[in-house]
Motif scaffolding. Sequence first.
Motif, PDB file in Angstrom:
ATOM      1  N   TRP A 142       0.813  -1.221   0.000  1.00  0.00           N
ATOM      2  CA  TRP A 142       0.000   0.000   0.000  1.00  0.00           C
ATOM      3  C   TRP A 142       0.846   1.270   0.000  1.00  0.00           C
ATOM      4  CZ3 TRP A 142      -3.245  -2.036   4.728  1.00  0.00           C
ATOM      5  CH2 TRP A 142      -4.016  -3.125   4.295  1.00  0.00           C
ATOM      6  N   LEU A 143       1.973   1.256   0.721  1.00  0.00           N
ATOM      7  CA  LEU A 143       2.741   2.482   0.941  1.00  0.00           C
ATOM      8  C   LEU A 143       4.103   2.500   0.264  1.00  0.00           C
ATOM      9  CD1 LEU A 143       2.122   3.029   4.785  1.00  0.00           C
ATOM     10  CD2 LEU A 143       0.769   3.891   2.865  1.00  0.00           C
ATOM     11  N   GLY A 144       4.549   1.364  -0.253  1.00  0.00           N
ATOM     12  CA  GLY A 144       5.927   1.239  -0.719  1.00  0.00           C
ATOM     13  C   GLY A 144       6.318   2.152  -1.860  1.00  0.00           C
ATOM     14  N   ASP A 145       5.350   2.559  -2.692  1.00  0.00           N
ATOM     15  CA  ASP A 145       5.686   3.437  -3.817  1.00  0.00           C
ATOM     16  C   ASP A 145       5.913   4.885  -3.386  1.00  0.00           C
ATOM     17  OD1 ASP A 145       5.541   1.362  -5.614  1.00  0.00           O
ATOM     18  OD2 ASP A 145       3.480   1.786  -6.222  1.00  0.00           O
ATOM     19  N   ASP A 146       5.350   5.269  -2.251  1.00  0.00           N
ATOM     20  CA  ASP A 146       5.388   6.667  -1.831  1.00  0.00           C
ATOM     21  C   ASP A 146       6.300   6.929  -0.635  1.00  0.00           C
ATOM     22  OD1 ASP A 146       3.037   8.064  -3.450  1.00  0.00           O
ATOM     23  OD2 ASP A 146       2.345   6.093  -2.856  1.00  0.00           O
ATOM     24  N   PHE A 147       6.674   5.884   0.090  1.00  0.00           N
ATOM     25  CA  PHE A 147       7.493   6.047   1.285  1.00  0.00           C
ATOM     26  C   PHE A 147       8.589   4.989   1.310  1.00  0.00           C
ATOM     27  CE2 PHE A 147       3.164   7.429   2.322  1.00  0.00           C
ATOM     28  CZ  PHE A 147       3.405   8.723   2.761  1.00  0.00           C
ATOM     29  N   HIS A 148       9.681   5.346   1.974  1.00  0.00           N
ATOM     30  CA  HIS A 148      10.741   4.364   2.229  1.00  0.00           C
ATOM     31  C   HIS A 148      10.355   3.617   3.501  1.00  0.00           C
ATOM     32  CE1 HIS A 148      14.468   2.378   2.841  1.00  0.00           C
ATOM     33  NE2 HIS A 148      14.901   3.186   3.777  1.00  0.00           N
ATOM     34  N   LEU A 149      10.139   2.313   3.389  1.00  0.00           N
ATOM     35  CA  LEU A 149       9.621   1.525   4.507  1.00  0.00           C
ATOM     36  C   LEU A 149      10.679   0.582   5.059  1.00  0.00           C
ATOM     37  CD1 LEU A 149       6.106   0.449   3.146  1.00  0.00           C
ATOM     38  CD2 LEU A 149       6.668   2.457   4.519  1.00  0.00           C
ATOM     39  N   SER A 150      10.711   0.469   6.383  1.00  0.00           N
ATOM     40  CA  SER A 150      11.447  -0.585   7.074  1.00  0.00           C
ATOM     41  C   SER A 150      10.432  -1.350   7.911  1.00  0.00           C
ATOM     42  CB  SER A 150      12.559  -0.013   7.952  1.00  0.00           C
ATOM     43  OG  SER A 150      13.536   0.642   7.168  1.00  0.00           O
ATOM     44  N   LEU A 151      10.504  -2.676   7.877  1.00  0.00           N
ATOM     45  CA  LEU A 151       9.498  -3.519   8.518  1.00  0.00           C
ATOM     46  C   LEU A 151      10.137  -4.384   9.588  1.00  0.00           C
ATOM     47  CD1 LEU A 151       7.792  -4.790   5.217  1.00  0.00           C
ATOM     48  CD2 LEU A 151       7.268  -2.694   6.473  1.00  0.00           C
ATOM     49  N   VAL A 152       9.553  -4.374  10.789  1.00  0.00           N
ATOM     50  CA  VAL A 152      10.001  -5.265  11.867  1.00  0.00           C
ATOM     51  C   VAL A 152       8.779  -5.901  12.517  1.00  0.00           C
ATOM     52  CG1 VAL A 152      12.131  -3.984  12.311  1.00  0.00           C
ATOM     53  CG2 VAL A 152      10.061  -3.418  13.584  1.00  0.00           C
ATOM     54  N   SER A 153       8.986  -7.052  13.173  1.00  0.00           N
ATOM     55  CA  SER A 153       7.849  -7.832  13.654  1.00  0.00           C
ATOM     56  C   SER A 153       7.709  -7.888  15.172  1.00  0.00           C
ATOM     57  CB  SER A 153       7.938  -9.267  13.105  1.00  0.00           C
ATOM     58  OG  SER A 153       9.165  -9.868  13.485  1.00  0.00           O
ATOM     59  N   SER A 154       8.446  -7.035  15.887  1.00  0.00           N
ATOM     60  CA  SER A 154       8.303  -7.011  17.353  1.00  0.00           C
ATOM     61  C   SER A 154       8.735  -5.665  17.901  1.00  0.00           C
ATOM     62  CB  SER A 154       9.143  -8.120  17.999  1.00  0.00           C
ATOM     63  OG  SER A 154      10.526  -7.810  17.930  1.00  0.00           O
ATOM     64  N   GLY A 155       8.292  -5.372  19.116  1.00  0.00           N
ATOM     65  CA  GLY A 155       8.691  -4.144  19.771  1.00  0.00           C
ATOM     66  C   GLY A 155      10.176  -4.096  20.042  1.00  0.00           C
ATOM     67  N   GLU A 156      10.746  -5.230  20.415  1.00  0.00           N
ATOM     68  CA  GLU A 156      12.179  -5.288  20.691  1.00  0.00           C
ATOM     69  C   GLU A 156      12.989  -4.961  19.430  1.00  0.00           C
ATOM     70  OE1 GLU A 156      10.134  -8.097  23.587  1.00  0.00           O
ATOM     71  OE2 GLU A 156       9.961  -7.576  21.464  1.00  0.00           O
ATOM     72  N   MET A 157      12.557  -5.531  18.309  1.00  0.00           N
ATOM     73  CA  MET A 157      13.257  -5.251  17.045  1.00  0.00           C
ATOM     74  C   MET A 157      13.125  -3.784  16.650  1.00  0.00           C
ATOM     75  SD  MET A 157      12.229  -8.661  14.837  1.00  0.00           S
ATOM     76  CE  MET A 157      13.055  -8.067  13.356  1.00  0.00           C
TER      77      MET A 157
END
Length: 247
Positions: A142-157
């Motif tokens: 949804w957002l990848g074309d307009d924003f630079h995204l970094s994805l993580v799967s936990s609060g610690e990460m």
Amino acid sequence: MIDDLYIVGDQSRLVVKNIINQFKETGCNISVFAPTSEDVDNLPNFSVHLLIILSDNIDFNVIKKIVVYQKKYEYSLCFVGHISNLSLEDDNFFKRIPSIKLESFTINPDKLLELMERNDNRKKHILVVDDEPIILRSIKVWLGDDFHLSLVSSGEMALEFLDMHPVDLVLLDYKMPTMDGPKVLEKIRNDERLATLPVIFLTANNDRQSIINVMQFKPDGYILKTKAPDEIKQAIVDFFKNRVIKV
């Protein structure tokens, strides 16, 4: 404050020389290019802050070439001055260029540098934190074309990532195992380096009490996961738009 400023302008004009000298006095590193197609081809092939000093003797094709580089390298543009007698087509083109536009040559360089920094048109870097892989994949689409995204799967990460990488916004899942969203936000707010970092909660619950629970942690907003993709994207666009100073 901006450390490096690139200027396109005709140094044979006194007004251009004066503006360049004003910016040099701020301590900013200045690189100047003539407003010709050949010189513009030597602009950096990476994101920069670029000030264009306009005059009637500039070929509008030079402006169009700069816009091509803006799209390719994510330049942040500021135009000072104006070009008279543009065709209707060129005038409409100019109005659509994402940029700061100031017609007066009387400027405060410190204020303008601050304004350029806050109106940076480069892609914003968003850290998305969610324990559900399908949500992470969806947001990337949804957002990848307009924003630079970094994805993580936990609060610690998320906290580990923020310790090493600057971002413009955190999209934070409210409910996560081991460390939930409110706990992550608390740690962000207690870190003096991150205390002002914008954080928006992602939540699947839209009942009144759930929203009250979300807002008590004073995030910069919340977005319901149940919203349509276009609505989620628009909410992010509007958030950054409202944080930009208008001229």
